[in-house]
Design a protein around this motif. Sequence first.
Motif, short mmCIF file in Angstrom:
data_model
loop_
_atom_site.label_atom_id
_atom_site.label_comp_id
_atom_site.label_asym_id
_atom_site.label_seq_id
_atom_site.Cartn_x
_atom_site.Cartn_y
_atom_site.Cartn_z
N THR A 1 -8.03 -2.49 2.54
CA THR A 1 -7.58 -1.23 1.93
C THR A 1 -6.11 -1.28 1.52
OG1 THR A 1 -7.04 -0.28 4.10
CG2 THR A 1 -9.26 0.09 3.27
N LEU A 2 -5.36 -2.26 2.05
CA LEU A 2 -3.95 -2.38 1.70
C LEU A 2 -3.75 -2.72 0.22
CD1 LEU A 2 -4.00 -2.76 4.87
CD2 LEU A 2 -1.91 -4.07 4.59
N ALA A 3 -4.82 -3.10 -0.48
CA ALA A 3 -4.72 -3.40 -1.91
C ALA A 3 -4.81 -2.15 -2.77
CB ALA A 3 -5.83 -4.37 -2.30
N TYR B 1 -2.35 -1.39 -5.71
CA TYR B 1 -2.38 -2.33 -6.83
C TYR B 1 -3.54 -2.06 -7.79
CZ TYR B 1 1.02 -4.77 -3.96
OH TYR B 1 2.12 -5.07 -3.20
N THR B 2 -4.47 -1.19 -7.38
CA THR B 2 -5.57 -0.82 -8.30
C THR B 2 -5.08 0.15 -9.37
OG1 THR B 2 -6.27 1.09 -6.97
CG2 THR B 2 -7.22 -1.05 -6.40
N PHE C 1 -3.39 5.33 2.66
CA PHE C 1 -3.02 6.50 1.86
C PHE C 1 -2.01 6.07 0.80
CE2 PHE C 1 -4.03 8.08 6.09
CZ PHE C 1 -4.85 9.16 5.83
N ILE C 2 -2.10 6.67 -0.36
CA ILE C 2 -1.06 6.50 -1.37
C ILE C 2 -0.63 7.88 -1.86
CG2 ILE C 2 -1.74 4.20 -2.16
CD1 ILE C 2 -3.11 5.57 -4.55
N ALA C 3 0.67 8.00 -2.13
CA ALA C 3 1.22 9.23 -2.72
C ALA C 3 1.97 8.82 -3.98
CB ALA C 3 2.14 9.93 -1.74
N LYS C 4 1.55 9.35 -5.13
CA LYS C 4 2.10 8.95 -6.42
C LYS C 4 3.05 10.01 -6.95
CE LYS C 4 0.52 7.16 -10.91
NZ LYS C 4 0.73 8.30 -11.82
N ARG C 5 4.15 9.56 -7.55
CA ARG C 5 5.20 10.48 -8.02
C ARG C 5 4.64 11.44 -9.07
NH1 ARG C 5 10.99 10.47 -7.73
NH2 ARG C 5 11.50 12.62 -8.29
N THR C 6 3.79 10.95 -9.97
CA THR C 6 3.14 11.78 -10.97
C THR C 6 1.65 11.87 -10.65
OG1 THR C 6 2.91 9.82 -12.38
CG2 THR C 6 4.80 11.27 -12.79
N PRO C 7 0.94 12.84 -11.18
CA PRO C 7 -0.49 12.97 -10.86
C PRO C 7 -1.28 11.71 -11.23
CG PRO C 7 0.31 14.97 -11.91
CD PRO C 7 1.42 13.96 -12.03
N ILE D 1 -8.03 7.05 -11.20
CA ILE D 1 -9.06 7.57 -10.27
C ILE D 1 -10.31 6.71 -10.35
CG2 ILE D 1 -10.58 9.53 -9.81
CD1 ILE D 1 -8.26 11.35 -10.77
N GLU D 2 -10.70 6.36 -11.55
CA GLU D 2 -11.89 5.51 -11.71
C GLU D 2 -11.63 4.10 -11.19
OE1 GLU D 2 -14.96 6.41 -12.41
OE2 GLU D 2 -14.06 8.41 -12.34
N ASN D 3 -10.40 3.61 -11.34
CA ASN D 3 -10.06 2.29 -10.78
C ASN D 3 -10.22 2.29 -9.26
OD1 ASN D 3 -9.49 1.26 -13.30
ND2 ASN D 3 -7.25 1.45 -13.09
N VAL D 4 -9.82 3.39 -8.63
CA VAL D 4 -9.98 3.49 -7.17
C VAL D 4 -11.46 3.46 -6.80
CG1 VAL D 4 -9.63 4.99 -5.16
CG2 VAL D 4 -7.80 4.71 -6.84
N ARG D 5 -12.29 4.20 -7.53
CA ARG D 5 -13.73 4.21 -7.24
C ARG D 5 -14.33 2.81 -7.46
NH1 ARG D 5 -13.81 9.77 -9.41
NH2 ARG D 5 -14.64 11.11 -7.73
N ALA D 6 -13.91 2.14 -8.51
CA ALA D 6 -14.42 0.79 -8.77
C ALA D 6 -13.99 -0.17 -7.66
CB ALA D 6 -13.94 0.29 -10.13
N PHE D 7 -12.77 -0.03 -7.21
CA PHE D 7 -12.26 -0.84 -6.09
C PHE D 7 -13.12 -0.63 -4.85
CE2 PHE D 7 -9.28 -0.74 -2.38
CZ PHE D 7 -9.09 -2.12 -2.25
#
Length: 791
Positions: free
Chosen positions: A296-298, A301-302, A470-476, A482-488
């Motif tokens: 999950t540490l990757a 990078y997704t 967990f990741i927190a992104k500066r912009t939404p 979001i789809e890259n995360v699901r594919a990952f």
Amino acid sequence: MGKLHISVGLLSVALIAFELVLMQILSIVQWYHFAYMVISVALLGFGASGTVISLAGSWLLKRVDFLVPLLMILSGVAMAVIVEVSQADLFRFDSYLVFVEGAHVRALVLTYLILFVPFFLGALALGLVFVRYVGQIGRLYFSNLLGSGLGGAVAIVLLWVFLPQKLSSLISLLPFAAGLLVLPAGRKLPIVLTAIVGCGLSFYFFLDSPRLIPSEYKSLSRALNLPEAKIVLERNSPLGLVQIVSSPALRHAPGLSLAYRQPLRAQEVVFNNGDWYGPIVAWSRTDSVHLLDYTTLALPYTLGVRSRVLVMQAGTGSQVAQAIANGAHYVTAVETHTTVLSILEHDFAQASDSLFYHPAVTVYNLDPRTYLMSDTSTYDLIVLPTLDAFGGTAGLYALQEQYALTKQAFHEMWKRLTPDGVISFSSWMDYPVRNPLKALATLVEVLSEEGVENVTEHIAAVRSWGTITFIAKRTPLTKVQIENVRAFCRRMLFDPALLPQLDPAERTHFNQLSDESIFEYLDDIMSSNRAALYEEYDFNIRPATDDRPYFSQFLRWQSLPYLEELYGQQALPFLEIGYLIVVVTFVQIFIIAVCLIILPLFRMNKQGSNRSWTLVYFGALGVGYMFVEIVFIQRFILYFGHPIYAAAAVIAAMLICSGIGSYFSSRWQALSPVIWKTVSLAAAFIAVYSILLPPLLHSSISLSMPVKVTLSFLIIAPPAFVMGMPFPLGLRFLSERSETQIPWAWGINGCMSVVSTALATLLAVEFGFLIVMICAAGVYAGAAVVTAFQL
């Protein structure tokens, strides 16, 4: 008197240096929590010496010229043999078993007693000197404090050169020298013979050092049980004993995806004081894929290429290598442990293809939070170390100050992000759930305070069978991301735990949970309902702050009855053993202190007046001084970037400046107006410093180390100088009115110092450092008030 001053100084150097070495030894065989026990036991020796002088003062003072050098030398003998004795079966205890087996409780108490011996003998010698020469107490106390301050520096230097089990023998030579300096005119032979025997023991145990036996539950002990396991390198430093273990069965793959099909290579592993530190990275510059890419540490990078990456607490470099493998052009690796970095950059550079010499990598040997506070760069990704450990840590790090995980730290990280930048924060899954909830609560509160209106659009989390990131992104997060995360997740057989427009069914598609309440808790934290969850949850999951930087402290006292009913009495301590160990230490030390100091003293037929003043005044000085010292150490950890350097700087500066204050106080008459004004000034300094010290340190944290060392001394000097005056002034005040109470005052001061070391930590955990400083100012003010009534 010149030789006596030198003798007092040498003995004081030895006592403080020996105290620090014992702290290191107990960190190796057990855990760092027992530093509180060593400090308390050392101070207990000083308090108990006051009791003995009170009960047998006449007999002792008649023989003071013979007893003082003999006691100094006997203290050295005890230092020489104590490590060997403590490793005997009768005295060895295990932190994990103290709460379930009576034999280990008895062993813990016996350990208190044997560690008490060298400090008691040394303190008894000092106490006799102070009582016998009370008219010179200002200068003698100066020698004592100056020696104590230098003792910290001596221990730090020696720990770079020698293993801690050798140092106790080496340090024991100082009390021998102290005793031989003040030999009496007659009856020298017994003392000289004792010194010769002691020197023989010191050299024997230095050449044939005792073997330290770590707890069977320490990571190192478990690793050495693997086939063909052996220690291939060992190196000591003030930051800990670093050991490299090799075994063909050692593998490291935190929460590795079940989709991974390649064989795992064996890796050497770094341990610090017997605790897991990280694997030697098996990496090559030609690698385009890293093992952590199957964890999950990757997740960060997704979202796209992270060109500039900051790795906080880089450890052995696993996440540094992962960043390079994922296309990072600039990687800043911040690592605290000097010795670990040296080993990776030299001894094991070839194993990791000289990772820390890679042109894209810049290494800073500094505390991550200290680096953040002095840095002005921006990053596409800031990575924090993985929280907890596989199988949990039983709350062993509950009292570890984790300044990189406070709300203030995350605010600083947020400001260091590029517009598309991300903070990444991973944790092992624990049960009952604690670490992931506090991690998310910290992110959510920081984003809300930074003005983010809808935090759900900025935060994502992915869960494997063992870890969550967990990741927190500066912009939404964009739709593509979001789809890259699901594919990952589909590719790695992971499940999204938090994601914009998440279907609840997605959360357990690949990894089922027997208890799915974690998702309810995660949703509560992401909503406006998190304050209610903080109040209702059985564990403390409020975000840590700089005033209470104990991220891993989850214990809530009001929940103990329910947790005991739910998990059983024997299982309960293993949820929060770190905090409970200090509580048990405090209770046991308090009971021993009462038995050895307070009760015998109240049974005495004390003559003279001022009894209540003596009790309140010297008790307040003991509590107040230790409270300030402990808080100062905590405040300067961020400033210097190394806990050991902060402790050495604060202790040395406070004791030396207090010693100077004691020396100057000998110029004044010990009258009530002088005393209460001096104590009032100390209270005022403490109150002012409780407010001004943090911003003052923050504003100068980017200065060079030599400048910061000088500035720290200048900052600490004013209150420490004044705080060094009340004790010798009080003793001289007693000597002119009720001399028989001097040993009692010495004992009371020692007793309250004993109790206050652990008490200050418990108060800091529950209420924060500011409250501890206010309490310190309050007890000094109380001492001033009772002194004013002596007019």
